[in-house]
Design an enzyme around this catalytic site. Structure first.
Site, PDB file in Angstrom:
ATOM      1  N   TYR A   1      -2.230  -1.478  10.668  1.00 23.05           N
ATOM      2  CA  TYR A   1      -2.835  -1.967   9.405  1.00 23.05           C
ATOM      3  C   TYR A   1      -1.465  -0.665   8.590  1.00 23.05           C
ATOM      4  CZ  TYR A   1      -3.687  -1.399   4.853  1.00 23.05           C
ATOM      5  OH  TYR A   1      -3.952  -1.658   3.292  1.00 23.05           O
TER       6      TYR A   1
ATOM      7  N   SER B   1       0.640  -1.033   0.143  1.00 29.13           N
ATOM      8  CA  SER B   1       0.261   0.238   0.485  1.00 29.13           C
ATOM      9  C   SER B   1       0.782   1.237   0.507  1.00 29.13           C
ATOM     10  CB  SER B   1      -0.852   0.082   1.170  1.00 29.13           C
ATOM     11  OG  SER B   1      -1.261   1.367   1.481  1.00 29.13           O
TER      12      SER B   1
HETATM   13  N1  NAP Z   1      -8.227  -0.193  -0.797  1.00 29.65           N
HETATM   14  C1  NAP Z   1      -7.901   0.666  -0.300  1.00 29.65           C
HETATM   15  O1  NAP Z   1      -7.574   1.829  -0.445  1.00 29.65           O
HETATM   16  C2  NAP Z   1      -6.096  -0.222  -1.003  1.00 29.65           C
HETATM   17  C3  NAP Z   1      -5.052   0.551  -0.634  1.00 29.65           C
HETATM   18  C4  NAP Z   1      -4.129   0.121  -0.444  1.00 29.65           C
HETATM   19  C5  NAP Z   1      -3.683  -1.752  -0.941  1.00 29.65           C
HETATM   20  N2  NAP Z   1      -4.631  -2.357  -0.692  1.00 29.65           N
HETATM   21  C6  NAP Z   1      -4.642  -3.791  -0.134  1.00 29.65           C
HETATM   22  O2  NAP Z   1      -5.644  -4.401  -1.187  1.00 29.65           O
HETATM   23  C7  NAP Z   1      -5.969  -5.542  -0.763  1.00 29.65           C
HETATM   24  C8  NAP Z   1      -7.427  -5.708  -1.376  1.00 29.65           C
HETATM   25  O3  NAP Z   1      -7.809  -5.077  -1.051  1.00 29.65           O
HETATM   26  P1  NAP Z   1      -9.482  -4.720  -1.536  1.00 29.65           P
HETATM   27  O4  NAP Z   1      -9.613  -2.612  -1.690  1.00 29.65           O
HETATM   28  O5  NAP Z   1      -9.568  -5.359  -2.708  1.00 29.65           O
HETATM   29  O6  NAP Z   1     -10.864  -4.666  -0.190  1.00 29.65           O
HETATM   30  P2  NAP Z   1     -11.947  -5.108  -0.037  1.00 29.65           P
HETATM   31  O7  NAP Z   1     -12.819  -5.251  -1.657  1.00 29.65           O
HETATM   32  O8  NAP Z   1     -12.493  -5.737   0.410  1.00 29.65           O
HETATM   33  O9  NAP Z   1     -11.076  -7.006  -0.746  1.00 29.65           O
HETATM   34  C9  NAP Z   1     -10.683  -8.152   0.364  1.00 29.65           C
HETATM   35  C10 NAP Z   1      -9.825  -9.173   0.015  1.00 29.65           C
HETATM   36  O10 NAP Z   1      -9.515  -9.690   1.135  1.00 29.65           O
HETATM   37  C11 NAP Z   1     -10.524 -11.262   1.443  1.00 29.65           C
HETATM   38  N3  NAP Z   1     -10.365 -12.102   2.674  1.00 29.65           N
HETATM   39  C12 NAP Z   1     -10.121 -10.717   3.881  1.00 29.65           C
HETATM   40  N4  NAP Z   1     -10.156 -11.085   5.164  1.00 29.65           N
HETATM   41  C13 NAP Z   1     -10.185 -12.757   4.846  1.00 29.65           C
HETATM   42  C14 NAP Z   1      -9.154 -13.841   5.776  1.00 29.65           C
HETATM   43  N5  NAP Z   1      -9.820 -13.667   6.610  1.00 29.65           N
HETATM   44  N6  NAP Z   1      -9.524 -14.686   4.934  1.00 29.65           N
HETATM   45  C15 NAP Z   1      -9.224 -14.842   3.551  1.00 29.65           C
HETATM   46  N7  NAP Z   1      -9.497 -13.294   2.683  1.00 29.65           N
HETATM   47  C16 NAP Z   1      -9.921 -12.764   2.833  1.00 29.65           C
HETATM   48  C17 NAP Z   1     -12.248 -10.935   0.950  1.00 29.65           C
HETATM   49  O11 NAP Z   1     -12.725 -12.346   0.777  1.00 29.65           O
HETATM   50  P3  NAP Z   1     -13.710 -12.953   1.202  1.00 29.65           P
HETATM   51  O12 NAP Z   1     -14.821 -11.825   2.451  1.00 29.65           O
HETATM   52  O13 NAP Z   1     -15.063 -12.976   0.886  1.00 29.65           O
HETATM   53  O14 NAP Z   1     -12.997 -13.486   2.539  1.00 29.65           O
HETATM   54  C18 NAP Z   1     -11.636 -10.114  -0.105  1.00 29.65           C
HETATM   55  O15 NAP Z   1     -11.750 -10.735  -1.593  1.00 29.65           O
HETATM   56  C19 NAP Z   1      -5.767  -5.521   0.584  1.00 29.65           C
HETATM   57  O16 NAP Z   1      -4.166  -6.523   0.802  1.00 29.65           O
HETATM   58  C20 NAP Z   1      -5.665  -4.213   1.022  1.00 29.65           C
HETATM   59  O17 NAP Z   1      -4.798  -4.250   2.174  1.00 29.65           O
HETATM   60  C21 NAP Z   1      -6.062  -1.569  -0.359  1.00 29.65           C
END
Ligand code: NAP
Length: 356
Positions: free
Chosen positions: A158, A145
């Site tokens: 986080y 991130s």
């Molecule tokens: N959105 C942002 O602003 C942002 C910025 C920088 C980095 N990121 C990173 O990008 C990645 C994806 O995030 P996103 O933004 O796409 O969020 P998201 O839409 O909430 O997706 C998160 C994914 O992680 C899975 N997940 C969560 N808890 C889990 C668990 N205990 N076991 C297995 N799978 C799990 C969820 O699936 P289930 O709920 O079905 O398990 C979902 O598929 C993360 O690592 C996040 O830290 C996000």
């Protein structure tokens, strides 16, 4: 033939957001897929869509809570039992948690977050990397991130987990440099997914400037395929944040990030602030914090910052010339596209050309 035909990509967190967009890109490129998350119903639906839209041959769904002890080992064992060779591993699954560390946030959720964001990612990497090295072939994408490189009050744990992911990944880049296995860190800025809702941060200022997960996934995918050590999606603005994070005093960065992570103002106050523009406000705050920090530092530290700022100047001029190149390329591409469209005779041909 697509570049991924006959190969398999394993994507954790494929049920939503950036992970789902990445899974789509792999499917479009002809990869077989192993999709991991807790929501297996969503993964089943995705599997049907990929098979019918892109002709994906094999999709394996693994329902797993990766915050549980040795969850990664279980995923690995299931993959091995099915005789699947994983060519590309994407460690996307991750969650955030919003609030003051000392008084607001819940330890059980923090522990699960560290397990998911750090332990599961590390164990997945350990298990699959070993096999990739034995074949001397493979690619890994780790979701870091922009918070990986900046202290982030109100998201302290986080940001700590993402700092780990980035540092860990860059160390592996070096360890693997004489092999055909590559590892890439993806450092998105705030992105328009369910992430902030789930983290309890849906009302924070930063959610006013979220970027498109489709663009984030595409930049990550391209960097992964090119074997780059890292990528910051989102063009000049986010790359500038990256450069500033490296050179600004950490106290100043923490102040800027605290402001971005604070709650949005009430509507009436908000309307009077809108004219300033969020980006401009942050820039002013950053400049102010930098001046305050500079005035309060020793002569030695000032010399150090002057040296870093010189580097920043060089980096910014590189960034500006790269932005100019991008604008010229975009113009040339658009011009060619318009010429091609103009040469078409029927509406169907025009549509085909636009979608091509
Ligand atoms: N959105 C942002 O602003 C942002 C910025 C920088 C980095 N990121 C990173 O990008 C990645 C994806 O995030 P996103 O933004 O796409 O969020 P998201 O839409 O909430 O997706 C998160 C994914 O992680 C899975 N997940 C969560 N808890 C889990 C668990 N205990 N076991 C297995 N799978 C799990 C969820 O699936 P289930 O709920 O079905 O398990 C979902 O598929 C993360 O690592 C996040 O830290 C996000």
């Amino acid at each position: 033939m697509n570049s991924g035909t006959g190969k398999t990509a394993l994507i954790t967190g494929a049920s939503s957001g950036i992970g789902q967009e990445l899974a789509k890109l792999f499917a479009q490129d002809g990869y077989n897929l192993v999709l991991v998350a807790r929501s297996d119903d969503t993964l089943d639906r995705l599997s049907d869509v990929f098979k019918s839209n892109y002709g994906t041959q094999n999709v394996t769904i693994i329902k797993k809570d990766l915050s549980e002890e040795d969850a990664a080992q279980d995923v690995y064992d299931q993959v091995k039992a099915k005789n699947i060779t994983v060519d590309v591993l994407v460690n996307d699954a991750g969650v955030g948690l919003y609030g003051l560390f000392a008084t607001d946030t819940d330890w059980e959720r923090e522990k699960a977050m560290i397990h998911l964001n750090v332990l599961a990612l590390t164990q997945m990497t350990k298990l699959f990397l070993y096999d990739m090295l034995a074949r001397n072939e493979g690619k890994i994408l780790n979701l870091a991130s922009l918070l990986s490189i900046a202290p982030s009050p109100l998201m302290a744990v986080y940001a700590g987990t993402k700092a780990y992911v980035y540092n860990f990944t860059q160390s592996l880049v070096n360890e693997l440099k004489d092999t055909n296995v590559t590892v890439t860190a993806l450092l998105p800025n705030a992105t328009d997914t369910d992430f902030f809702n789930k983290a309890g941060a849906e009302n924070t200022k930063v959610t006013d400037e979220v970027q498109d997960p489709v663009m984030v996934a595409k930049d990550g995918y391209d960097a992964l395929m090119a074997g780059k050590p890292k990528v910051v999606p989102g063009g000049l603005k986010n790359k500038s944040y990256e450069v500033i994070s490296y050179v600004a005093p950490q106290e100043a960065m923490a102040a800027v990030m605290r402001d971005k992570m604070s709650q949005k103002p009430e509507p009436d106050q908000k309307s009077s602030n809108v004219a300033w523009g969020i980006g401009f406000g942050v820039a002013v705050l950053a400049g102010f914090a930098l001046v305050v920090a500079y005035n309060n530092t020793s002569e030695y530290d000032r010399a150090r910052y002057r040296y870093k700022l010189k580097g920043l100047g060089d980096n910014l001029s590189d960034l500006i010339s790269s932005a100019i190149d991008t604008v010229i390329d975009t113009y040339q591409n658009a011009k060619t596209k318009v010429e091609h469209v103009a040469a078409k005779e029927t509406p169907e041909e025009v549509l085909e050309e636009i979608e091509a």
